[in-house]
Write a protein that holds these residues in place. Structure first.
Motif, PDB file in Angstrom:
ATOM      1  N   ASN A   9      22.026  64.847   4.775  1.00 19.47           N
ATOM      2  CA  ASN A   9      22.191  65.327   6.146  1.00 19.47           C
ATOM      3  C   ASN A   9      21.412  64.468   7.139  1.00 19.47           C
ATOM      4  N   LEU A  10      20.193  64.098   6.753  1.00 17.30           N
ATOM      5  CA  LEU A  10      19.379  63.253   7.629  1.00 17.30           C
ATOM      6  C   LEU A  10      20.029  61.888   7.833  1.00 17.30           C
ATOM      7  N   LYS A  11      20.566  61.322   6.769  1.00 27.26           N
ATOM      8  CA  LYS A  11      21.246  60.032   6.881  1.00 27.26           C
ATOM      9  C   LYS A  11      22.440  60.122   7.827  1.00 27.26           C
ATOM     10  N   THR A  12      23.166  61.235   7.764  1.00 24.76           N
ATOM     11  CA  THR A  12      24.314  61.432   8.656  1.00 24.76           C
ATOM     12  C   THR A  12      23.865  61.471  10.110  1.00 24.76           C
ATOM     13  N   VAL A  13      22.800  62.217  10.376  1.00 25.19           N
ATOM     14  CA  VAL A  13      22.279  62.333  11.746  1.00 25.19           C
ATOM     15  C   VAL A  13      21.831  60.963  12.260  1.00 25.19           C
ATOM     16  N   ILE A  14      21.118  60.224  11.436  1.00 23.42           N
ATOM     17  CA  ILE A  14      20.635  58.894  11.849  1.00 23.42           C
ATOM     18  C   ILE A  14      21.801  57.938  12.082  1.00 23.42           C
ATOM     19  N   LYS A  15      22.781  57.973  11.168  1.00 22.81           N
ATOM     20  CA  LYS A  15      23.947  57.092  11.283  1.00 22.81           C
ATOM     21  C   LYS A  15      24.701  57.350  12.580  1.00 22.81           C
ATOM     22  N   GLU A  16      24.913  58.620  12.901  1.00 18.20           N
ATOM     23  CA  GLU A  16      25.641  58.964  14.127  1.00 18.20           C
ATOM     24  C   GLU A  16      24.845  58.557  15.372  1.00 18.20           C
ATOM     25  N   TYR A  17      23.539  58.733  15.323  1.00 17.62           N
ATOM     26  CA  TYR A  17      22.703  58.349  16.470  1.00 17.62           C
ATOM     27  C   TYR A  17      22.739  56.829  16.678  1.00 17.62           C
ATOM     28  N   LEU A  18      22.611  56.086  15.594  1.00 19.98           N
ATOM     29  CA  LEU A  18      22.640  54.622  15.703  1.00 19.98           C
ATOM     30  C   LEU A  18      24.000  54.134  16.194  1.00 19.98           C
ATOM     31  N   ARG A  19      25.049  54.836  15.806  1.00 22.57           N
ATOM     32  CA  ARG A  19      26.390  54.483  16.292  1.00 22.57           C
ATOM     33  C   ARG A  19      26.465  54.675  17.804  1.00 22.57           C
ATOM     34  N   ASP A  20      25.909  55.784  18.284  1.00 25.32           N
ATOM     35  CA  ASP A  20      25.888  56.022  19.731  1.00 25.32           C
ATOM     36  C   ASP A  20      25.087  54.947  20.461  1.00 25.32           C
ATOM     37  N   ARG A  21      23.932  54.589  19.905  1.00 28.20           N
ATOM     38  CA  ARG A  21      23.084  53.584  20.552  1.00 28.20           C
ATOM     39  C   ARG A  21      23.747  52.205  20.545  1.00 28.20           C
ATOM     40  N   GLU A  22      24.463  51.901  19.475  1.00 31.39           N
ATOM     41  CA  GLU A  22      25.166  50.622  19.406  1.00 31.39           C
ATOM     42  C   GLU A  22      26.263  50.562  20.467  1.00 31.39           C
ATOM     43  N   ALA A  23      26.960  51.670  20.657  1.00 32.60           N
ATOM     44  CA  ALA A  23      28.013  51.716  21.675  1.00 32.60           C
ATOM     45  C   ALA A  23      27.422  51.499  23.065  1.00 32.60           C
ATOM     46  N   ILE A  24      26.262  52.065  23.305  1.00 35.09           N
ATOM     47  CA  ILE A  24      25.599  51.886  24.596  1.00 35.09           C
ATOM     48  C   ILE A  24      25.199  50.427  24.793  1.00 35.09           C
ATOM     49  N   SER A  25      24.673  49.813  23.738  1.00 39.62           N
ATOM     50  CA  SER A  25      24.224  48.416  23.855  1.00 39.62           C
ATOM     51  C   SER A  25      25.376  47.447  24.105  1.00 39.62           C
ATOM     52  N   LYS A  26      26.575  47.818  23.659  1.00 37.90           N
ATOM     53  CA  LYS A  26      27.734  46.938  23.823  1.00 37.90           C
ATOM     54  C   LYS A  26      28.475  47.174  25.136  1.00 37.90           C
ATOM     55  N   ALA A  27      28.213  48.302  25.758  1.00 37.13           N
ATOM     56  CA  ALA A  27      28.917  48.643  26.996  1.00 37.13           C
ATOM     57  C   ALA A  27      28.290  47.951  28.197  1.00 37.13           C
ATOM     58  N   SER A  28      29.037  47.891  29.277  1.00 38.38           N
ATOM     59  CA  SER A  28      28.545  47.317  30.529  1.00 38.38           C
ATOM     60  C   SER A  28      28.378  48.442  31.544  1.00 38.38           C
ATOM     61  N   TYR A  29      27.232  48.460  32.201  1.00 39.88           N
ATOM     62  CA  TYR A  29      26.932  49.533  33.153  1.00 39.88           C
ATOM     63  C   TYR A  29      26.673  48.942  34.535  1.00 39.88           C
ATOM     64  N   SER A  30      27.217  49.606  35.525  1.00 41.51           N
ATOM     65  CA  SER A  30      27.126  49.092  36.896  1.00 41.51           C
ATOM     66  C   SER A  30      25.776  49.357  37.537  1.00 41.51           C
ATOM     67  N   SER A  31      25.017  50.311  36.976  1.00 41.40           N
ATOM     68  CA  SER A  31      23.727  50.653  37.569  1.00 41.40           C
ATOM     69  C   SER A  31      22.804  51.228  36.519  1.00 41.40           C
ATOM     70  N   ILE A  32      21.539  51.281  36.837  1.00 41.85           N
ATOM     71  CA  ILE A  32      20.562  51.871  35.930  1.00 41.85           C
ATOM     72  C   ILE A  32      20.850  53.358  35.739  1.00 41.85           C
ATOM     73  N   GLU A  33      21.381  54.006  36.769  1.00 45.05           N
ATOM     74  CA  GLU A  33      21.677  55.432  36.692  1.00 45.05           C
ATOM     75  C   GLU A  33      22.761  55.726  35.660  1.00 45.05           C
ATOM     76  N   THR A  34      23.834  54.927  35.651  1.00 40.53           N
ATOM     77  CA  THR A  34      24.919  55.167  34.689  1.00 40.53           C
ATOM     78  C   THR A  34      24.475  54.852  33.267  1.00 40.53           C
ATOM     79  N   LEU A  35      23.628  53.839  33.110  1.00 39.36           N
ATOM     80  CA  LEU A  35      23.093  53.520  31.785  1.00 39.36           C
ATOM     81  C   LEU A  35      22.243  54.678  31.263  1.00 39.36           C
ATOM     82  N   LEU A  36      21.350  55.181  32.084  1.00 36.50           N
ATOM     83  CA  LEU A  36      20.457  56.254  31.645  1.00 36.50           C
ATOM     84  C   LEU A  36      21.210  57.558  31.399  1.00 36.50           C
ATOM     85  N   GLU A  37      22.299  57.772  32.133  1.00 34.44           N
ATOM     86  CA  GLU A  37      23.135  58.949  31.890  1.00 34.44           C
ATOM     87  C   GLU A  37      23.759  58.880  30.500  1.00 34.44           C
ATOM     88  N   ALA A  38      24.243  57.693  30.124  1.00 35.81           N
ATOM     89  CA  ALA A  38      24.826  57.514  28.785  1.00 35.81           C
ATOM     90  C   ALA A  38      23.763  57.701  27.710  1.00 35.81           C
TER      91      ALA A  38
END
Length: 325
Positions: free
Chosen positions: A52-81
């Protein structure tokens, strides 16, 4: 900025400090889950918990990877994500029941025995308390008791007095078992939460001194930018990148940008919408290189010197007068 003047007397209203990776050598969330795992009765329970812990970590890292690959127009939109990713992760932690069945004593014991502070942190906290300057811990950690336990060897002997520990926290069955229910009280989760906490300090303080915020991670950015003085410690790569997205922000990374005695003048100044944030590790590397003549950087040694640099900047150093009023 550049200054050759002697360091002026500094007046501080408060120091607001992140915990994980700022005061500690490593992130301590894993200490909480490890403590819970040790209390499980059977090996099968441990194996299920690990899955269960591995699943939680895997899903969190997937979310963080998506954020790192995305482009954000402002600091506000980045922090919202980023905030949305944190809340999704907390929901998963609760759904899988990773944090139920813990006592406050379990968590304080883990904090006192397993959490290691960075070199120079204890000295900084003691010096701050000796001068009567309020110390606030502002952390997105899941356990206030873990933080209290980690600092207990300093607070029990009264060497360090904490004004407050603000963090998320486990929910406890206060009328029954006194154990954690598995739910998390979301007191401090996002960059906006930390900014609001700093603003509350500013509203209630009677001191005209500076509020200093010190942190290492992305959730620290808004509080850091809204403090009178903002200081980045550790690697802090995501924090550096996010801070530089803010309009008019420049990181002080080298002594050539500002001589040591002029740091507080530079960090506190506001030239229109322009302001500086101190990158303590990189600035410390620059100062040490200038003094020693060494051009190669020993990162491990540099990290150890970071809190000594901050102490010297705030309170003076051997051969320098105390710079606090």
């Amino acid at each position: 900025p550049s200054s050759t003047r002697s360091a002026p007397k500094q007046s501080f209203a408060a120091f607001v400090l992140d915990f994980d990776g700022t005061l500690t050598k490593e992130d301590t969330i894993s200490k909480i889950t490890s403590t819970r795992r040790k209390l499980l009765p059977t090996n099968n329970d441990c194996l299920e918990y690990d899955d269960n812990l591995k699943t939680v970590i895997k899903e969190y890292l997937r979310d963080r990877e998506a954020i790192s690959k995305a482009s954000y127009s402002s600091i506000e939109t980045l922090l919202e994500a980023c905030a949305e990713a944190e809340f999704r992760s907390l929901e998963r932690v609760e759904r899988y029941g990773l944090l139920g069945g813990l006592s406050r004593d379990d968590l304080r014991f883990t904090g006192s025995t397993s959490v290691k502070l960075q070199e120079g942190v204890e000295d900084f906290l003691v010096k701050t308390s000796q001068r009567g300057i309020p110390i606030h811990i502002c952390s997105a950690n899941w356990s206030k008791d873990l933080i209290i336990g980690a600092l207990q060897h300093l607070t029990d002997g009264k060497a360090v007095k904490l004004a407050n520990v603000a963090s998320s926290d486990l929910e406890f069955d206060e009328r029954g078992s006194m154990l954690s229910t598995g739910k998390i009280r979301r007191n401090i989760v996002t960059a906006d939460d930390k900014k609001k906490y700093l603003e509350d300090i500013r509203k209630t303080t009677k001191s005209e001194g500076r509020i200093v915020y010190i942190g290492d991670g992305q959730p620290d950015v808004l509080a850091m930018l809204n403090a009178d003085v903002g200081i980045i410690v550790g690697d802090g790569s995501s924090l550096r990148k996010t801070a530089e997205m803010a309009r008019g922000v420049q990181l002080l990374t080298a002594s050539a940008q500002c001589e040591f005695d002029g740091l507080f003048d530079a960090l506190s100044s506001r030239d229109g919408n322009h302001r500086y944030v101190l990158d303590a590790q990189k600035y410390g590397e620059s100062v040490y290189s200038q003094i020693s003549g060494e051009t190669s950087v020993d990162v491990a040694a540099s990290e150890k010197r970071t809190w000594s640099l901050i102490s010297d900047m705030c309170f003076g150093s051997p051969g320098r007068p105390d710079t606090t009023q």
